[in-house]
Design an enzyme around this catalytic site. Structure first.
Site, PDB file in Angstrom:
ATOM      1  N   HIS A  23       5.879   5.775  11.202  1.00  0.00           N
ATOM      2  CA  HIS A  23       5.340   5.677   9.860  1.00  0.00           C
ATOM      3  C   HIS A  23       4.200   7.026   9.810  1.00  0.00           C
ATOM      4  CE1 HIS A  23       3.860   4.259   6.268  1.00  0.00           C
ATOM      5  NE2 HIS A  23       3.427   2.857   6.542  1.00  0.00           N
TER       6      HIS A  23
ATOM      7  N   LYS B  73      25.621  -5.012  -3.807  1.00  0.00           N
ATOM      8  CA  LYS B  73      27.179  -5.061  -4.066  1.00  0.00           C
ATOM      9  C   LYS B  73      27.652  -4.540  -2.795  1.00  0.00           C
ATOM     10  CE  LYS B  73      26.979  -3.758  -8.776  1.00  0.00           C
ATOM     11  NZ  LYS B  73      27.178  -2.343  -9.444  1.00  0.00           N
TER      12      LYS B  73
ATOM     13  N   ARG C 293      11.598   3.460   2.727  1.00  0.00           N
ATOM     14  CA  ARG C 293      11.142   2.858   3.593  1.00  0.00           C
ATOM     15  C   ARG C 293      12.365   1.761   4.004  1.00  0.00           C
ATOM     16  NH1 ARG C 293       5.943  -1.132   4.059  1.00  0.00           N
ATOM     17  NH2 ARG C 293       5.267   0.818   4.689  1.00  0.00           N
TER      18      ARG C 293
ATOM     19  N   ARG D 265       1.056  -1.231  -0.074  1.00  0.00           N
ATOM     20  CA  ARG D 265       0.131  -0.063  -0.154  1.00  0.00           C
ATOM     21  C   ARG D 265       0.831   1.281  -0.221  1.00  0.00           C
ATOM     22  NH1 ARG D 265      -3.393  -3.963   1.548  1.00  0.00           N
ATOM     23  NH2 ARG D 265      -1.239  -4.923   2.596  1.00  0.00           N
ATOM     24  N   THR D 266       1.962   1.293   0.910  1.00  0.00           N
ATOM     25  CA  THR D 266       2.407   2.529   0.704  1.00  0.00           C
ATOM     26  C   THR D 266       3.336   2.755  -0.305  1.00  0.00           C
ATOM     27  OG1 THR D 266       2.930   2.132   3.215  1.00  0.00           O
ATOM     28  CG2 THR D 266       4.321   3.893   2.208  1.00  0.00           C
TER      29      THR D 266
END
Ligand code: NCD
Length: 356
Positions: free
Chosen positions: A173, A115, A136, A85-86
């Protein structure tokens, strides 16, 4: 080099919580990194929610002008943790405003992170190409670290970049809390007199940390918070201290049925399995709070049921999901859609788009 031979410049992500202080919005969103709900005052929230409402109406009316507002603007999507969703709602929000989205092909896992590139360098790469970065990351402090390095980068490049947190480990959040608060105010015509009950994993759940603090920032007469969790998953002291400073009434319990009959908004959450260090600790609590249709029936008739999703067995079986979904008190799909509108409003304000 310091005396012990370590390079003092190499800092742990969590240290950035102290090194970087997110700017207060104070009526001006333009180019402000959005990292914590503590940045918002009541006025800022009223303004953002007003814009959200307007944009929702314009999208519903099929307003074609919307897709001109963000023309030529670029958002980079940097998700180091899974998201449905985000991530999608930020991308949809940007594209509905006419902007474009870039990300590493096949996700950040296949970028130079694979890497061994560090967070700061990956963020700076996104910062060089985009006007705005949504990040995120599983570590607390990651969005603070991104903001810290972007501020320094912005002095050297011609396309300065703003970061918005899409979830900062088990910390905050902020944009989820914005959409949650918008949904509550929208459906309950304000917060006044409401009892809002947050249930589940209150220790590791970043959505509940941000929502509790944002309600305190918004403030309202006679609003009360109830926190229902197993004793091992209580709300962190930092959130409790914040609520005390804001003089907001709250009650902590492990007995849902003590508070459910007087609850107006119930916010259910998933036990955050991925954050537990010991499997045995998760096993001890993961079946503690299961919301079945029968449990919801013990709440008042006008209760609204919210959930940030994803949901697992904390909402019973797939059959229970179906039954709950048909109940008009379940508003998590409206909540989900509002996420896109709130993010459109936030993107428009942070990017300083004209005509919103
Ligand atoms: C939440 C998250 O990622 O913190 N989901 C979301 O953003 N809608 C909740 C969760 O993962 O349980």
């Amino acid at each position: 080099m310091s005396a012990d031979g370590t390079n003092a410049l190499v800092r742990q992500t969590a240290q950035f919580l102290h090194l970087y202080r997110p700017p207060a919005i104070e009526g001006d969103f333009k180019r402000k990194h959005i990292i914590s709900v503590e940045q918002f005052r009541r006025d800022d929230l009223d303004e953002l929610f007003h814009t959200t409402q307007t944009l929702r109406e314009r999208v519903a009316a099929g307003d074609r002008e919307l897709s001109r507002l963000g023309e030529g603007r670029l958002m980079a999507s940097l998700f180091f943790e899974s998201s449905t969703r985000t991530d999608m709602s930020f991308q949809a929000a940007m594209q509905r405003l006419g902007g474009a989205v870039v990300s590493a092909s096949n996700g950040v896992k296949f970028s130079s992170v694979y890497k061994g590139e560090n967070l700061a360098d990956t963020v700076r790469a996104a910062g060089c190409y985009a006007d705005l970065v949504v990040i995120r990351h599983p570590e607390i402090g990651s969005s603070y670290e991104a903001a810290y390095y972007l501020d320094r980068l912005n002095e050297r490049i011609v396309t300065p970049t703003t970061v918005i947190s899409g979830g900062d480990g088990a910390g905050e959040h902020p944009t989820q809390a914005l959409l949650d608060l918008f949904t509550i105010i929208d459906l309950k015509q304000g917060l006044q007199g409401l009892t809002i009950t947050l249930v589940g994993d209150l220790t590791y759940g970043r959505t509940v940390h941000s929502l509790a603090k944002l309600i305190a920032r918004y403030g309202a007469e006679d609003v009360k918070l109830c926190f229902v969790s197993p004793p091992s998953l209580r709300m962190p002291d930092s959130v409790i201290d914040f609520l005390n400073q804001h003089e907001i009434a709250f009650h902590e319990t492990d007995d849902l049925f003590e508070v459910l009959p007087e609850t107006n908004v119930v916010y259910w959450t998933r036990i955050q399995q991925e954050r537990f260090i010991r499997q045995a600790d998760y096993d001890a609590v993961h079946d503690n709070f299961i919301l079945t249709p029968g449990v919801l029936n013990q709440a008042p008739r006008d209760v609204i049921l919210m959930h940030p999703l994803p949901r697992k067995h904390e909402m019973g079986t797939p059959n229970d999901h179906d039954i709950l979904d048909q109940n008009p008190r379940a508003v998590y799909f409206q909540q989900m859609e509002n996420g896109m509108f709130v993010r459109m409003a936030l993107l428009a304000k942070v990017l300083g788009l004209e005509g919103v």
